[in-house]
Design a protein around this motif. Structure first.
Motif, PDB file in Angstrom:
ATOM      1  N   ASP A  28      -1.164  15.311   1.818  1.00 29.96           N
ATOM      2  CA  ASP A  28      -2.330  14.425   1.888  1.00 29.96           C
ATOM      3  C   ASP A  28      -3.591  15.236   1.611  1.00 29.96           C
ATOM      4  O   ASP A  28      -4.478  14.805   0.868  1.00 29.96           O
ATOM      5  N   THR A  88       0.697   5.214   0.706  1.00 23.00           N
ATOM      6  CA  THR A  88      -0.223   6.224   1.250  1.00 23.00           C
ATOM      7  C   THR A  88       0.170   7.622   0.781  1.00 23.00           C
ATOM      8  O   THR A  88       1.292   7.853   0.327  1.00 23.00           O
ATOM      9  N   ASN A  89      -0.776   8.560   0.948  1.00 24.19           N
ATOM     10  CA  ASN A  89      -0.470   9.956   0.632  1.00 24.19           C
ATOM     11  C   ASN A  89       0.652  10.473   1.533  1.00 24.19           C
ATOM     12  O   ASN A  89       1.473  11.285   1.106  1.00 24.19           O
ATOM     13  N   ASP A 146     -10.632   5.922  -3.865  1.00 22.36           N
ATOM     14  CA  ASP A 146      -9.910   6.283  -2.634  1.00 22.36           C
ATOM     15  C   ASP A 146      -8.890   5.213  -2.258  1.00 22.36           C
ATOM     16  O   ASP A 146      -7.814   5.504  -1.757  1.00 22.36           O
ATOM     17  N   LYS A 147      -9.206   3.943  -2.555  1.00 21.03           N
ATOM     18  CA  LYS A 147      -8.338   2.826  -2.133  1.00 21.03           C
ATOM     19  C   LYS A 147      -7.236   2.499  -3.137  1.00 21.03           C
ATOM     20  O   LYS A 147      -6.138   2.119  -2.759  1.00 21.03           O
ATOM     21  N   LEU A 164       0.848  -1.176   0.000  1.00 23.03           N
ATOM     22  CA  LEU A 164       0.000   0.000   0.000  1.00 23.03           C
ATOM     23  C   LEU A 164       0.891   1.235   0.000  1.00 23.03           C
ATOM     24  O   LEU A 164       1.843   1.290   0.775  1.00 23.03           O
ATOM     25  N   ARG A 173      -6.635   8.122  -1.477  1.00 16.92           N
ATOM     26  CA  ARG A 173      -5.936   8.082  -0.185  1.00 16.92           C
ATOM     27  C   ARG A 173      -4.787   7.074  -0.198  1.00 16.92           C
ATOM     28  O   ARG A 173      -3.753   7.297   0.399  1.00 16.92           O
ATOM     29  N   THR A 174      -5.011   5.953  -0.876  1.00 15.86           N
ATOM     30  CA  THR A 174      -3.963   4.940  -0.997  1.00 15.86           C
ATOM     31  C   THR A 174      -4.009   4.368  -2.408  1.00 15.86           C
ATOM     32  O   THR A 174      -5.004   4.518  -3.117  1.00 15.86           O
ATOM     33  N   ARG A 175      -2.923   3.734  -2.811  1.00 14.76           N
ATOM     34  CA  ARG A 175      -2.892   2.987  -4.068  1.00 14.76           C
ATOM     35  C   ARG A 175      -1.990   1.781  -3.812  1.00 14.76           C
ATOM     36  O   ARG A 175      -1.209   1.784  -2.858  1.00 14.76           O
ATOM     37  N   ARG A 176      -2.111   0.734  -4.650  1.00 21.67           N
ATOM     38  CA  ARG A 176      -1.291  -0.465  -4.474  1.00 21.67           C
ATOM     39  C   ARG A 176      -0.132  -0.431  -5.467  1.00 21.67           C
ATOM     40  O   ARG A 176      -0.300  -0.002  -6.612  1.00 21.67           O
ATOM     41  N   GLU A 218       3.201   8.849   2.586  1.00 22.32           N
ATOM     42  CA  GLU A 218       4.485   8.425   2.003  1.00 22.32           C
ATOM     43  C   GLU A 218       4.837   9.286   0.798  1.00 22.32           C
ATOM     44  O   GLU A 218       6.003   9.623   0.578  1.00 22.32           O
ATOM     45  N   THR A 249      -6.123  14.422  -1.431  1.00 29.86           N
ATOM     46  CA  THR A 249      -7.473  13.984  -1.083  1.00 29.86           C
ATOM     47  C   THR A 249      -8.519  14.944  -1.645  1.00 29.86           C
ATOM     48  O   THR A 249      -9.514  14.517  -2.235  1.00 29.86           O
TER      49      THR A 249
END
Ligand SMILES: CC(C)(COP(=O)(O)OP(=O)(O)OC[C@H]1O[C@@H](n2cnc3c(N)ncnc32)[C@H](O)[C@@H]1OP(=O)(O)O)[C@@H](O)C(=O)NCCC(=O)NCCS
Length: 324
Positions: A31, A19-20, A277-278, A17, A41-44, A22, A35
């Motif tokens: 962030d 995150t923003n 968002d995910k 994951l 908010r996150t990406r893989r 990071e 947003t």
């Protein structure tokens, strides 16, 4: 009446994951900005053993399980992608051998973020021509390898993942209609000059041309209008209104694009599926990942009207109506 229908869905997301928070450590951003402007908010991010074709194959296995179809029954594999593992052979050929679909022919399809919709439309035509045909349509991307991690305009937007559908003939449900469009004159607003590679021996870090380049504001405006028109055209053709649609799954690029689209269409927020968002924008993978989540969350019931719509580089865009 028999139609080409989605018999089963599957998806596969990388473990890691991003995150923003990071991203704040990587480029000049926050962030709050990400947003507010994108809803992400996150990406893989794919790891060593999560190459594009491996994510695609795992999504395909899950779709086969859900459809209760064996890999040997698949006649065609289409992988929609703009980040294939290699240029040749196609990602689809890698998937074929990974899952053991020995009787299938296989090819990749490039229509950027509209690739899955285009692929589903091609599959529907094959199934219409041969009702015994079963097609795997996969959208799969490892865009983390195609993003310039020093460019804050783009690197915050994209993510990796794969989604898949088994398509076959079914009675009383399936794909009712579709509208697909392209406009090559606008190519330079969202483009990638050359393929990058995940082979460390071949990566050319200095070559910015292998990264996604985008005129964000222009893309935003075209995306909203194009998807609105594609949906409106299709609804008019089918003599339906937006209230007849149980669920709309648009390409997941940006929450503001989805909100704008919903407003222009007069759709209720509850009609629009959103998971941007995910996962951020996973290009060709975004619609099949969202579809698989919608199915697993019980958001779709037999007889529901489902609308898919997309927009991407090319430009390419379109819409598709299904009865679930
Ligand atoms: C990319 C996008 C989020 C940018 O949002 P925007 O409101 O259009 O912002 P702009 O590009 O006009 O930039 C506004 C300011 O934010 C800055 N900015 C850009 N990215 C930033 C970031 N990650 N963090 C902080 N500031 C950023 C810009 O440099 C600009 O600063 P300036 O005013 O000092 O020049 C938005 O245009 C978008 O979502 N476009 C569609 C992208 C997309 O979905 N593409 C794929 C479609 S398939």
């Amino acid at each position: 009446m028999r139609r080409a229908a989605v018999l089963g869905t599957g998806s596969c997301l990388p473990e890691r994951l991003l995150t923003n928070a990071e991203l704040e450590q990587m480029v000049e951003t926050s962030d709050e900005w990400i947003t507010a402007r994108t809803g992400i908010r996150t990406r893989r991010i794919a790891g060593e053993n999560e190459q594009n074709y491996q994510l695609a194959a795992q999504a395909a296995r899950r779709a086969l399980d859900a459809a209760e179809v064996r890999a040997e029954e698949i006649g065609l594999i289409i992988v929609a992608t703009i980040s294939p593992h290699m240029l040749v052979p196609s990602c689809a050929c890698f998937v074929q051998t990974e899952i053991g679909a020995a009787k299938a022919f296989a090819f990749d399809l490039n229509a950027a973020c509209s690739g899955f919709l285009y692929g589903l439309d091609v599959a529907a035509k094959y199934v219409a021509a041969d009702p015994n045909m079963k097609v795997l349509v996969i959208g799969s991307e490892t865009l983390s390898a195609r993003v310039d991690w020093e460019d804050r305009n783009t690197c915050i937007l994209f993510g990796d993942g794969a989604g898949a559908c088994v398509v076959g003939s079914a009675e009383g449900r399936g794909i009712i209609g579709s509208r697909l469009y392209s406009d090559g004159s606008l190519w330079n607003l969202l483009c990638m000059d050359s393929p990058a590679s995940r082979n460390p021996d071949l990566i050319a870090p200095a070559s910015k041309g292998c990264f996604i380049q985008m005129a964000g504001r222009d893309v935003f405006k075209y995306a909203v209008r194009a998807m609105e028109n594609a949906v409106t055209d299709l609804l008019t053709q089918q003599q339906l209104s937006i209230q007849d649609i149980a669920l709309i799954i648009p390409h997941q690029a940006n929450i503001r694009i989805l909100d704008n689209l919903a407003e222009r269409l007069g759709a209720q927020p509850s009609q629009i599926f959103c998971n941007v968002d995910k996962y951020g924008n996973t290009s060709a993978a975004s619609i099949p990942i969202a579809l698989d989540e919608a199915v697993r969350e019980g958001r779709l019931h037999r007889g529901d009207k489902l609308l898919l719509c997309s927009f991407g580089g090319g430009f390419t865009w379109g819409s598709m109506l299904l009865e679930w």
